[in-house]
Design an enzyme around this catalytic site. Structure first.
Site, PDB file in Angstrom:
ATOM      1  N   GLY A  16       0.793  -1.222   0.000  1.00 46.60           N
ATOM      2  CA  GLY A  16       0.000   0.000   0.000  1.00 46.60           C
ATOM      3  C   GLY A  16       0.824   1.269   0.000  1.00 46.60           C
ATOM      4  O   GLY A  16       2.049   1.265   0.178  1.00 46.60           O
ATOM      5  N   TYR A  17       0.132   2.369  -0.168  1.00 47.05           N
ATOM      6  CA  TYR A  17       0.726   3.710  -0.282  1.00 47.05           C
ATOM      7  C   TYR A  17       1.458   4.111   0.998  1.00 47.05           C
ATOM      8  O   TYR A  17       2.666   4.386   0.988  1.00 47.05           O
ATOM      9  CB  TYR A  17      -0.408   4.677  -0.615  1.00 47.05           C
ATOM     10  CG  TYR A  17      -0.065   6.135  -0.752  1.00 47.05           C
ATOM     11  CD1 TYR A  17       1.092   6.569  -1.385  1.00 47.05           C
ATOM     12  CD2 TYR A  17      -0.972   7.096  -0.283  1.00 47.05           C
ATOM     13  CE1 TYR A  17       1.355   7.922  -1.523  1.00 47.05           C
ATOM     14  CE2 TYR A  17      -0.726   8.443  -0.443  1.00 47.05           C
ATOM     15  CZ  TYR A  17       0.442   8.858  -1.054  1.00 47.05           C
ATOM     16  OH  TYR A  17       0.694  10.199  -1.204  1.00 47.05           O
ATOM     17  N   ARG A  38      -1.549  -9.859  -0.549  1.00 48.76           N
ATOM     18  CA  ARG A  38      -2.474 -10.829  -1.143  1.00 48.76           C
ATOM     19  C   ARG A  38      -1.778 -11.730  -2.155  1.00 48.76           C
ATOM     20  O   ARG A  38      -2.117 -12.897  -2.299  1.00 48.76           O
ATOM     21  CB  ARG A  38      -3.650 -10.094  -1.795  1.00 48.76           C
ATOM     22  CG  ARG A  38      -4.701  -9.628  -0.813  1.00 48.76           C
ATOM     23  CD  ARG A  38      -5.892  -9.031  -1.509  1.00 48.76           C
ATOM     24  NE  ARG A  38      -5.551  -7.802  -2.229  1.00 48.76           N
ATOM     25  CZ  ARG A  38      -6.414  -7.071  -2.919  1.00 48.76           C
ATOM     26  NH1 ARG A  38      -7.674  -7.460  -2.992  1.00 48.76           N
ATOM     27  NH2 ARG A  38      -6.038  -5.972  -3.529  1.00 48.76           N
ATOM     28  N   ALA A  84      -3.609  -2.389   6.180  1.00 48.57           N
ATOM     29  CA  ALA A  84      -4.447  -2.841   5.068  1.00 48.57           C
ATOM     30  C   ALA A  84      -5.905  -2.458   5.293  1.00 48.57           C
ATOM     31  O   ALA A  84      -6.504  -2.821   6.296  1.00 48.57           O
ATOM     32  CB  ALA A  84      -4.332  -4.357   4.908  1.00 48.57           C
ATOM     33  N   SER A 127      -8.352   6.565  10.413  1.00 51.63           N
ATOM     34  CA  SER A 127      -8.505   7.741   9.559  1.00 51.63           C
ATOM     35  C   SER A 127      -9.143   8.858  10.353  1.00 51.63           C
ATOM     36  O   SER A 127      -9.841   8.629  11.346  1.00 51.63           O
ATOM     37  CB  SER A 127      -9.380   7.413   8.344  1.00 51.63           C
ATOM     38  OG  SER A 127      -9.690   8.571   7.602  1.00 51.63           O
ATOM     39  N   LYS A 166     -14.404   3.029   8.209  1.00 51.71           N
ATOM     40  CA  LYS A 166     -13.261   3.303   9.084  1.00 51.71           C
ATOM     41  C   LYS A 166     -13.702   3.426  10.535  1.00 51.71           C
ATOM     42  O   LYS A 166     -12.989   3.001  11.459  1.00 51.71           O
ATOM     43  CB  LYS A 166     -12.545   4.580   8.637  1.00 51.71           C
ATOM     44  CG  LYS A 166     -11.954   4.521   7.248  1.00 51.71           C
ATOM     45  CD  LYS A 166     -10.955   3.395   7.069  1.00 51.71           C
ATOM     46  CE  LYS A 166      -9.658   3.613   7.801  1.00 51.71           C
ATOM     47  NZ  LYS A 166      -8.641   2.588   7.473  1.00 51.71           N
ATOM     48  N   VAL A 193      -4.141  12.024   2.768  1.00 50.12           N
ATOM     49  CA  VAL A 193      -2.708  11.765   2.605  1.00 50.12           C
ATOM     50  C   VAL A 193      -2.275  12.092   1.180  1.00 50.12           C
ATOM     51  O   VAL A 193      -2.882  11.630   0.206  1.00 50.12           O
ATOM     52  CB  VAL A 193      -2.386  10.295   2.925  1.00 50.12           C
ATOM     53  CG1 VAL A 193      -0.885  10.037   2.823  1.00 50.12           C
ATOM     54  CG2 VAL A 193      -2.895   9.927   4.319  1.00 50.12           C
ATOM     55  N   SER A 206      -5.530   8.567  -3.555  1.00 52.15           N
ATOM     56  CA  SER A 206      -4.929   9.898  -3.428  1.00 52.15           C
ATOM     57  C   SER A 206      -4.307  10.338  -4.741  1.00 52.15           C
ATOM     58  O   SER A 206      -4.381  11.515  -5.116  1.00 52.15           O
ATOM     59  CB  SER A 206      -3.867   9.892  -2.322  1.00 52.15           C
ATOM     60  OG  SER A 206      -4.449   9.708  -1.057  1.00 52.15           O
TER      61      SER A 206
END
Length: 350
Positions: A16-17, A38, A84, A127, A166, A193, A206
């Protein structure tokens, strides 16, 4: 800050980012990183992050919806970084696409933590969306300033479903953490972000948002939307400190300052001349009228409650207790847009 390297650490969603920068930072500190993904066959970029660092990457296959799939990756780990979680803007089924992966995934990972005796701390990527639902909600807060004491109470499956997912996931994490006394939960609540990907342009939404500022889709104007924003590298640093500072506890709102989409456009305009970067905000009444015609995610309720309001929050806890100092979001946005240009994902005006 002392970083113990005697035990490996687990990072979920390691491709992920935010996770990419976190993995890089952990490897630079000399840690062995168990990277849960994954598809390990498509995680070469994660392995490459270990090149030239004193740390080591080990790949593990795991899935948010596969109960017990994190057990092997977590074995022997002292700290678990659960990053994740889905972040998508095109939603066909909110329960399936957002709520199930976020909520069931969190319960799955923390269930593994309960079964893994070596785990001492879990750092959860939540978040700012778990703190509030709509910008209009701030009007009901004394002083109009958000802090970690608040929770989102206005989002649901049909209105702000990402924020709802979230909120549910973080709530479940605290419920599980409070039901045991072996490992400590520390939560990071980042704002929007921005910033470069650790290995170039990533799949984070993003990038999609920033791309629209330069591909002509928003040439006529941007929504009047303001929120706390943060450099992705500062979010990664917040996770690292949450994992290893002895006294780190609770929730942490992580953002540099409030920005609007127009603020970002004003930074990009002089840095990238010739691109169709917007120069004004669209009237709220126009968005209310045509928004639902452009996207089913832009509902009239969203326009009414989220657009055109100031956003204010207090990041004091992250500065005091995690010792964060924030990079300017404007510079991070320029770096991010430059990656999009280099990748050929935005083109100059003809």
């Amino acid at each position: 800050m002392q970083i113990a390297t005697d035990k490996p650490v687990l990072v979920t969603g390691a491709t992920g980012y935010v996770a990419g920068w976190l993995v890089k930072r952990l490897l630079e500190a000399g840690l062995t990183v168990h990277a849960a993904v994954r598809d390990p066959d498509r995680a070469g970029a994660v392995v490459a992050l270990g090149e030239g660092t004193p740390g080591t990457v080990r790949l593990f296959k795991a899935d948010l919806l596969d109960e017990g799939s994190y057990d092997a990756a977590m074995a022997g780990c002292g700290v678990v970084f659960h990053t994740a979680s889905p972040f998508v803007t095109v939603i066909r089924d909110a329960q399936r696409d957002l709520v199930d992966p976020a909520l069931k995934g969190t319960r799955n990972v923390l269930g593994s933590a309960n079964r893994t005796a070596s785990v001492e701390r879990v750092v959860l990527t939540s978040s700012i969306a778990a703190v509030f639902g709509d910008q209009a909600d701030l009007q009901d807060i004394p002083g109009g300033v958000l802090s970690e004491i608040y929770w989102n109470t206005t989002s649901n499956l049909t209105h702000q479903p990402y924020s709802y997912s979230k909120t549910l996931a973080e709530g479940a994490a605290w419920e599980m953490a409070n039901a045991q006394d072996r490992w400590r939960l520390v939560v990071i609540n980042p704002g929007l972000v921005v910033g470069p990907g650790v290995s170039g342009v990533g799949r984070s939404e993003s990038f999609g948002m920033i791309r629209q500022l330069g591909n002509g889709k928003m040439k006529s104007g941007v929504p009047a939307y303001e929120i706390g924003m943060v450099d992705v590298r500062d979010v990664a640093e917040a996770h690292l400190r949450a994992g290893f500072l002895p006294d780190a506890e609770g929730r942490h709102m992580v953002f540099e300052a409030p920005y609007s989409f127009l603020d970002l456009a004003k930074v990009l305009k002089p840095a990238f001349p010739g691109y169709p970067i917007p120069e004004r905000e669209l009237p709220k009444a126009l968005l209310w009228l045509v928004g639902p015609l452009l996207s089913r995610q832009i509902t009239r309720k969203l326009v009414s409650r989220a657009f055109g309001y100031p956003w204010r929050g207090d990041n004091g806890k992250s500065r005091r207790e995690l010792g964060l100092t924030y990079r300017p979001v404007g510079a991070a946005t320029v770096e991010m847009f430059a990656q999009l240009v280099e990748a050929g994902l935005v083109g100059r005006r003809p």
